[in-house]
Design a protein around this motif. Structure first.
Motif, PDB file in Angstrom:
ATOM      1  N   THR A   4       0.855  -1.182   0.000  1.00 34.72           N
ATOM      2  CA  THR A   4       0.000   0.000   0.000  1.00 34.72           C
ATOM      3  C   THR A   4       0.890   1.230   0.000  1.00 34.72           C
ATOM      4  N   ILE A   5       0.328   2.317  -0.447  1.00 35.67           N
ATOM      5  CA  ILE A   5       1.079   3.561  -0.536  1.00 35.67           C
ATOM      6  C   ILE A   5       0.473   4.561   0.441  1.00 35.67           C
ATOM      7  N   ASP A   6       1.316   5.280   1.146  1.00 33.60           N
ATOM      8  CA  ASP A   6       0.867   6.273   2.124  1.00 33.60           C
ATOM      9  C   ASP A   6       0.435   7.536   1.380  1.00 33.60           C
ATOM     10  N   ILE A   7      -0.857   7.823   1.443  1.00 35.61           N
ATOM     11  CA  ILE A   7      -1.413   8.956   0.700  1.00 35.61           C
ATOM     12  C   ILE A   7      -0.886  10.283   1.244  1.00 35.61           C
ATOM     13  N   VAL A   8      -0.779  10.406   2.550  1.00 31.25           N
ATOM     14  CA  VAL A   8      -0.290  11.656   3.152  1.00 31.25           C
ATOM     15  C   VAL A   8       1.178  11.883   2.773  1.00 31.25           C
ATOM     16  N   PHE A  42       4.886   7.767  -9.203  1.00 29.22           N
ATOM     17  CA  PHE A  42       4.908   6.835  -8.078  1.00 29.22           C
ATOM     18  C   PHE A  42       5.849   5.649  -8.270  1.00 29.22           C
ATOM     19  N   GLY A  43       6.243   5.405  -9.505  1.00 27.46           N
ATOM     20  CA  GLY A  43       7.113   4.274  -9.794  1.00 27.46           C
ATOM     21  C   GLY A  43       6.356   2.994 -10.089  1.00 27.46           C
ATOM     22  N   TYR A  44       5.074   2.978  -9.776  1.00 27.33           N
ATOM     23  CA  TYR A  44       4.193   1.839 -10.036  1.00 27.33           C
ATOM     24  C   TYR A  44       2.757   2.314  -9.847  1.00 27.33           C
ATOM     25  N   LEU A  45       1.784   1.407 -10.027  1.00 32.94           N
ATOM     26  CA  LEU A  45       0.375   1.793  -9.961  1.00 32.94           C
ATOM     27  C   LEU A  45      -0.365   1.031  -8.857  1.00 32.94           C
ATOM     28  N   PRO A  46      -0.138   1.412  -7.606  1.00 29.58           N
ATOM     29  CA  PRO A  46      -0.849   0.737  -6.517  1.00 29.58           C
ATOM     30  C   PRO A  46      -2.346   1.033  -6.591  1.00 29.58           C
ATOM     31  N   ILE A  47      -3.123   0.237  -5.893  1.00 31.79           N
ATOM     32  CA  ILE A  47      -4.579   0.345  -5.933  1.00 31.79           C
ATOM     33  C   ILE A  47      -5.052   1.744  -5.514  1.00 31.79           C
ATOM     34  N   GLU A  48      -4.366   2.369  -4.575  1.00 28.87           N
ATOM     35  CA  GLU A  48      -4.758   3.709  -4.128  1.00 28.87           C
ATOM     36  C   GLU A  48      -4.664   4.717  -5.268  1.00 28.87           C
ATOM     37  N   VAL A  49      -3.640   4.571  -6.092  1.00 29.46           N
ATOM     38  CA  VAL A  49      -3.457   5.474  -7.235  1.00 29.46           C
ATOM     39  C   VAL A  49      -4.532   5.190  -8.284  1.00 29.46           C
ATOM     40  N   GLN A  50      -4.834   3.927  -8.498  1.00 26.35           N
ATOM     41  CA  GLN A  50      -5.884   3.575  -9.451  1.00 26.35           C
ATOM     42  C   GLN A  50      -7.235   4.143  -9.002  1.00 26.35           C
ATOM     43  N   LYS A  51      -7.542   4.041  -7.713  1.00 26.59           N
ATOM     44  CA  LYS A  51      -8.801   4.589  -7.187  1.00 26.59           C
ATOM     45  C   LYS A  51      -8.836   6.106  -7.369  1.00 26.59           C
ATOM     46  N   GLN A  73       4.092  -2.452 -19.781  1.00 28.38           N
ATOM     47  CA  GLN A  73       4.882  -1.321 -19.295  1.00 28.38           C
ATOM     48  C   GLN A  73       4.382  -0.801 -17.947  1.00 28.38           C
ATOM     49  N   PHE A  74       3.202  -1.258 -17.533  1.00 32.73           N
ATOM     50  CA  PHE A  74       2.672  -0.845 -16.240  1.00 32.73           C
ATOM     51  C   PHE A  74       2.952  -1.915 -15.197  1.00 32.73           C
ATOM     52  N   SER A  75       3.187  -1.464 -13.968  1.00 35.09           N
ATOM     53  CA  SER A  75       3.466  -2.384 -12.878  1.00 35.09           C
ATOM     54  C   SER A  75       2.578  -2.057 -11.686  1.00 35.09           C
ATOM     55  N   LEU A  76       2.020  -3.091 -11.068  1.00 27.13           N
ATOM     56  CA  LEU A  76       1.215  -2.911  -9.863  1.00 27.13           C
ATOM     57  C   LEU A  76       2.060  -3.051  -8.608  1.00 27.13           C
ATOM     58  N   GLU A  77       3.301  -3.429  -8.785  1.00 26.73           N
ATOM     59  CA  GLU A  77       4.236  -3.602  -7.673  1.00 26.73           C
ATOM     60  C   GLU A  77       5.430  -2.668  -7.863  1.00 26.73           C
TER      61      GLU A  77
END
Length: 162
Positions: A4-8, A42-51, A73-77
């Protein structure tokens, strides 16, 4: 294991992505451009970014996830500091690229597609790298290694650990 990615902690990146989305015209293809921008930030596309992208664009999450997982070319990790790619194109494959890939997986102690726990390496099997005369070929970042012998792998990896 999806992190997960810290939004703050990443507020500046989310603000920049929001500005980018607002500046786009709602034309066809905006999703691809936005995903590229998000991965750049972000370097990748975590679920928080997708939302976040879904909320800002009105594009359904299913569509965003579908595009993000369809295109290689996209990474979820998160990726490691060094991406190690082994060409699995025909020329490399017949010249034992699988042995090179297996030795890398063993040396790095990760399966293909994973990142080492220390975040240094991500191991990928790639398509043709266009260096068929140098088969088998691997790349570490932008550096090409040709005619790779599995016995050379420990020294190559060691050079990136130092």
């Amino acid at each position: 294991m999806q992190k997960t990615i810290d939004i703050v902690e990443n507020k500046a990146n989310f603000d920049e992505l929001a500005s980018y989305i607002e500046a786009q015209d709602a034309s066809q293809g905006v999703l691809m451009q936005t995903l590229h921008k998000a991965q750049e930030l972000f370097g990748y596309l975590p679920i928080e970014v997708q939302k976040f992208i879904s909320e800002k664009t009105g594009i359904p999450m299913a569509e965003i996830y579908g595009v993000a997982t369809f295109y290689t070319q996209f990474s979820l990790e998160p990726k490691g500091k060094h991406t190690v790619g082994v060409c699995m194109g025909t020329a490399c494959y017949v010249k034992n690229a699988q042995l090179v890939l297996d030795k890398l997986a063993s040396e790095l102690k990760i399966p293909v597609g994973a990142t080492t726990e220390d975040g240094l390496f991500t191991l990928e099997a790639t398509r043709c790298l266009g260096c068929c005369g140098l088969a088998p070929v691997m790349m570490v970042g932008e550096t090409v290694y040709g005619k790779v012998d599995p016995k050379d792998i420990p020294d190559i990896i060691k050079s990136y650990r130092e």
